[in-house]
Design a protein around this motif. Structure first.
Motif, mmCIF file in Angstrom:
data_model
loop_
_atom_site.group_PDB
_atom_site.id
_atom_site.type_symbol
_atom_site.label_atom_id
_atom_site.label_comp_id
_atom_site.label_asym_id
_atom_site.label_seq_id
_atom_site.Cartn_x
_atom_site.Cartn_y
_atom_site.Cartn_z
ATOM 1 N N GLU A 195 -15.317 9.756 -5.976
ATOM 2 C CA GLU A 195 -14.494 8.832 -5.207
ATOM 3 C C GLU A 195 -13.070 8.701 -5.755
ATOM 4 O OE1 GLU A 195 -17.644 6.222 -7.296
ATOM 5 O OE2 GLU A 195 -17.318 8.345 -6.860
ATOM 6 N N PHE A 196 -12.846 9.173 -7.002
ATOM 7 C CA PHE A 196 -11.500 9.114 -7.562
ATOM 8 C C PHE A 196 -10.608 10.219 -6.999
ATOM 9 C CE2 PHE A 196 -12.871 7.059 -11.870
ATOM 10 C CZ PHE A 196 -13.281 5.935 -11.180
ATOM 11 N N GLY A 222 0.813 -1.214 0.000
ATOM 12 C CA GLY A 222 0.000 0.000 0.000
ATOM 13 C C GLY A 222 0.845 1.261 0.000
ATOM 14 N N GLU A 223 1.925 1.257 0.762
ATOM 15 C CA GLU A 223 2.802 2.424 0.804
ATOM 16 C C GLU A 223 3.533 2.605 -0.521
ATOM 17 O OE1 GLU A 223 3.968 2.619 5.552
ATOM 18 O OE2 GLU A 223 4.857 1.064 4.267
ATOM 19 N N ARG A 224 3.930 1.491 -1.151
ATOM 20 C CA ARG A 224 4.590 1.577 -2.458
ATOM 21 C C ARG A 224 3.637 2.131 -3.509
ATOM 22 N NH1 ARG A 224 8.014 -4.017 -3.027
ATOM 23 N NH2 ARG A 224 8.191 -3.366 -5.222
ATOM 24 N N LEU A 225 2.392 1.697 -3.469
ATOM 25 C CA LEU A 225 1.406 2.207 -4.417
ATOM 26 C C LEU A 225 1.146 3.693 -4.192
ATOM 27 C CD1 LEU A 225 -1.065 -0.814 -4.365
ATOM 28 C CD2 LEU A 225 0.283 -0.047 -6.350
ATOM 29 N N THR A 226 1.161 4.117 -2.943
ATOM 30 C CA THR A 226 0.955 5.539 -2.634
ATOM 31 C C THR A 226 2.106 6.379 -3.173
ATOM 32 O OG1 THR A 226 -0.239 4.918 -0.610
ATOM 33 C CG2 THR A 226 0.542 7.189 -0.769
ATOM 34 N N ILE A 227 3.319 5.894 -2.994
ATOM 35 C CA ILE A 227 4.489 6.602 -3.526
ATOM 36 C C ILE A 227 4.401 6.677 -5.052
ATOM 37 C CG2 ILE A 227 6.988 6.450 -3.853
ATOM 38 C CD1 ILE A 227 7.158 5.295 -1.019
ATOM 39 N N LEU A 228 4.014 5.580 -5.682
ATOM 40 C CA LEU A 228 3.890 5.573 -7.140
ATOM 41 C C LEU A 228 2.824 6.560 -7.613
ATOM 42 C CD1 LEU A 228 4.216 1.754 -7.848
ATOM 43 C CD2 LEU A 228 5.796 3.543 -8.606
ATOM 44 N N LEU A 229 1.726 6.648 -6.881
ATOM 45 C CA LEU A 229 0.681 7.617 -7.235
ATOM 46 C C LEU A 229 1.243 9.035 -7.232
ATOM 47 C CD1 LEU A 229 -2.777 6.791 -5.588
ATOM 48 C CD2 LEU A 229 -2.317 7.414 -7.965
ATOM 49 N N ALA A 230 2.063 9.346 -6.241
ATOM 50 C CA ALA A 230 2.652 10.680 -6.166
ATOM 51 C C ALA A 230 3.721 10.882 -7.226
ATOM 52 C CB ALA A 230 3.247 10.898 -4.773
ATOM 53 N N LEU A 231 4.371 9.796 -7.637
ATOM 54 C CA LEU A 231 5.483 9.870 -8.585
ATOM 55 C C LEU A 231 5.015 9.900 -10.042
ATOM 56 C CD1 LEU A 231 8.600 9.818 -8.702
ATOM 57 C CD2 LEU A 231 8.474 7.320 -8.711
ATOM 58 N N ILE A 232 3.903 9.249 -10.338
ATOM 59 C CA ILE A 232 3.450 9.098 -11.722
ATOM 60 C C ILE A 232 3.242 10.432 -12.447
ATOM 61 C CG2 ILE A 232 1.407 8.396 -13.069
ATOM 62 C CD1 ILE A 232 1.423 5.804 -11.410
ATOM 63 N N TYR A 291 -10.391 2.237 4.429
ATOM 64 C CA TYR A 291 -10.291 3.688 4.220
ATOM 65 C C TYR A 291 -9.646 4.350 5.437
ATOM 66 C CZ TYR A 291 -11.837 8.479 3.182
ATOM 67 O OH TYR A 291 -11.884 9.827 2.933
ATOM 68 N N PHE A 292 -10.069 3.933 6.627
ATOM 69 C CA PHE A 292 -9.491 4.502 7.846
ATOM 70 C C PHE A 292 -8.003 4.174 7.953
ATOM 71 C CE2 PHE A 292 -13.937 4.066 9.884
ATOM 72 C CZ PHE A 292 -14.331 5.257 9.281
ATOM 73 N N GLN A 293 -7.613 2.992 7.499
ATOM 74 C CA GLN A 293 -6.201 2.619 7.527
ATOM 75 C C GLN A 293 -5.381 3.511 6.593
ATOM 76 O OE1 GLN A 293 -5.621 -1.594 6.902
ATOM 77 N NE2 GLN A 293 -7.388 -2.124 8.177
ATOM 78 N N VAL A 294 -5.988 3.904 5.468
ATOM 79 C CA VAL A 294 -5.312 4.821 4.543
ATOM 80 C C VAL A 294 -5.037 6.154 5.231
ATOM 81 C CG1 VAL A 294 -5.583 6.160 2.412
ATOM 82 C CG2 VAL A 294 -6.225 3.746 2.461
ATOM 83 N N GLY A 345 -5.244 12.491 -1.571
ATOM 84 C CA GLY A 345 -5.423 11.437 -0.584
ATOM 85 C C GLY A 345 -6.650 10.588 -0.879
ATOM 86 N N THR A 346 -7.665 11.213 -1.448
ATOM 87 C CA THR A 346 -8.865 10.473 -1.825
ATOM 88 C C THR A 346 -8.554 9.442 -2.898
ATOM 89 O OG1 THR A 346 -10.199 12.439 -1.341
ATOM 90 C CG2 THR A 346 -11.240 10.721 -2.664
ATOM 91 N N THR A 347 -7.656 9.786 -3.823
ATOM 92 C CA THR A 347 -7.240 8.837 -4.863
ATOM 93 C C THR A 347 -6.561 7.625 -4.240
ATOM 94 O OG1 THR A 347 -6.788 10.806 -6.224
ATOM 95 C CG2 THR A 347 -6.112 8.669 -7.109
ATOM 96 N N VAL A 348 -5.718 7.885 -3.247
ATOM 97 C CA VAL A 348 -5.068 6.789 -2.532
ATOM 98 C C VAL A 348 -6.117 5.898 -1.876
ATOM 99 C CG1 VAL A 348 -3.440 6.184 -0.693
ATOM 100 C CG2 VAL A 348 -3.025 8.215 -2.092
#
Length: 453
Positions: free
Chosen positions: A105-106, A71-81, A136-139, A121-124
């Motif tokens: 929701e996107f 999940g953290e790797r995907l979040t970093i990728l979202l910010a990096l893309i 969602y709360f864990q995000v 953050g909503t995208t994440v």
């Protein structure tokens, strides 16, 4: 350098392929949960991330260093893309035909200069949790201060206006981390409004530092903390009893080696040294000083930096009683800086010309107080002897021992005189420095202080 870029690019291509597959699965699971499909995937986490355990790229080393989850790797990728492959997120511009606008929701934003999708953050939350409220709360926890993203200044959510959802802020990857993940180098921050500090260093070494033995011994205490502080806190289990960092007050007349000593500590211990002029950073506008200081400490966390605050009197000087709102806010600024210093896990050095300028209430907060006195005659002679260029010669009648004994000058002033007299020689197309040039340099320096020869 080419190999570094190639290694990083190859690993990032694998990560981006994985991300694309994850996003595709999330969209299919969200919009067509009952649809029959060939793959048995019931969660995005059924798609394993690329194995980077044997890769030596800067990207892979960073992922392993923090042991980031999927999940953290995907979040970093979202910010990096948006920085490296923005078209991968174009699918999230899809319109909801029922309301004739993008899917709420996107999440996502569109900037004034970038036409692509800016994830929030909503995208994440959509990518990692879908419509699972517990997930969602864990995000939301990913961005809290005790987690790696915020703690190590890797990634944050942009602030939102009062009343707006917390996760609606844009994902912001720090520039330093962006450079590390892409071109594989650690970028040092430049002096600007967001980081009001300058990197300082020296080409000289310890043998060039002329100080009394007692002062050198106190500097050794700081070196010992840098080298062994982590062992003391962790291996000796003293973290619950001792502060995570080390704070020292350097005081003494100008030019006696305070800044030079800070540079040498950084050079010897492998730490970057950043100089902050408190007289410049303290703002007359209420609340601005805290913001300026927060930017520095936020970036410095867990970086093994030495923060050198020059002109510490600007905040820590003796104060009279509180008479107006400005005095109250000034005291709040002091409290803020003290709190950040005590929480900072690096070395903080505050410099002042006079210890008496520092309020006694703050003295006890320092782990060490180092006095930099004016050099004695023997020390001044050493400074004079090592100050001139090896390509320069001295006029025969120059007696440096006599000059050192006669004039009570600091090392900084001696270097000003050497600079002046050396330039005078060069202006004559000569390499010989004359006694009259040194004497004129001395006279000019003494005049600055209202003295005469």
């Amino acid at each position: 350098m080419a190999d570094v870029l190639t290694d990083n690019a190859q690993d990032l291509e694998r990560e981006l392929t994985w991300f694309t597959e994850v996003l595709d699965v999330r969209l299919r699971l969200y919009f067509h949960p009952e649809q029959e499909r060939e793959d048995p995937l019931e969660s995005i986490f059924d798609l394993p991330p690329p194995d980077l355990s044997r890769s030596n790229s800067a990207y892979a080393r960073s992922i392993r260093q923090y042991q980031f989850s999927s999940g953290e790797r995907l979040t970093i990728l979202l910010a990096l893309i948006p920085q490296i492959r923005p078209q991968l997120l174009d699918v999230l511009w899809t319109k909801n035909e029922e309301i004739d606008r993008c899917f709420t929701e996107f999440g996502g934003l569109q900037s004034t200069t970038h036409c692509g999708f800016i994830p929030t953050g909503t995208t994440v939350a959509f990518l990692l949790a879908g419509d699972d409220l517990s997930a969602y709360f864990q995000v939301m926890r990913l961005f809290e201060g005790d987690r790696p993203f915020a703690r190590d200044n890797i990634l944050q959510l942009a602030p939102v206006a009062p009343g707006e959802p917390l996760l609606s802020g844009a994902l912001i990857l720090s520039r330093e981390y962006l450079y590390q993940l892409t071109i594989g180098i650690e970028r040092k921050p430049n002096f600007n409004s967001d980081f009001p500090a300058r990197s300082i260093e020296t080409d000289l070494d310890w043998q060039d530092l002329v100080l009394p033995a007692a002062t050198l011994e106190q500097l050794d205490e700081i070196k010992h903390w840098i080298f062994y502080g982590h062992t003391l806190l962790q291996d000796w289990e003293m973290s619950s009893k001792l502060r995570p960092g080390f704070t020292s007050l350097f005081y003494g007349p100008p030019g006696t080696g305070k800044t030079f000593s800070a540079c040498l500590l950084g050079k010897h211990c492998g730490c970057d040294v950043y100089k902050i002029d408190l007289s410049a950073i303290v703002s007359k506008y209420i609340g601005e000083t805290e913001k300026n200081l927060a930017k520095i400490f936020d970036l410095a966390e867990h970086k093994q930096w030495i923060l050198f605050f020059d002109e510490a009197d600007a905040l820590f000087g003796k104060r009279t009683k509180v008479e107006d709102s400005h005095d109250r806010y000034a005291n709040q600024e002091i409290s803020f800086l003290l709190q950040r210093i005590e929480e900072f896990n690096g070395v903080t050095i505050l410099a002042s010309n006079l210890k008496g300028n520092i309020d006694d209430a703050f003295i006890r907060r320092f782990q060490s107080i180092v006095y930099f006195p004016m050099p004695k005659a023997t020390e001044r002679l050493k400074l004079w002897n090592q100050a001139f260029s090896p390509k320069a010669g001295l006029e025969q009648k120059i007696d440096l021992a006599k000059i050192a004994d006669k004039y009570d000058l600091s090392g900084g002033i001696i270097m000003n005189i050497v600079r002046y007299s050396s330039l005078k020689a060069l202006s004559r197309n000569e390499s010989i420095i004359l006694l009259e040039d040194i004497e004129e340099g001395i006279r000019r320096e003494l005049l600055k202080e209202g003295k005469t020869i």
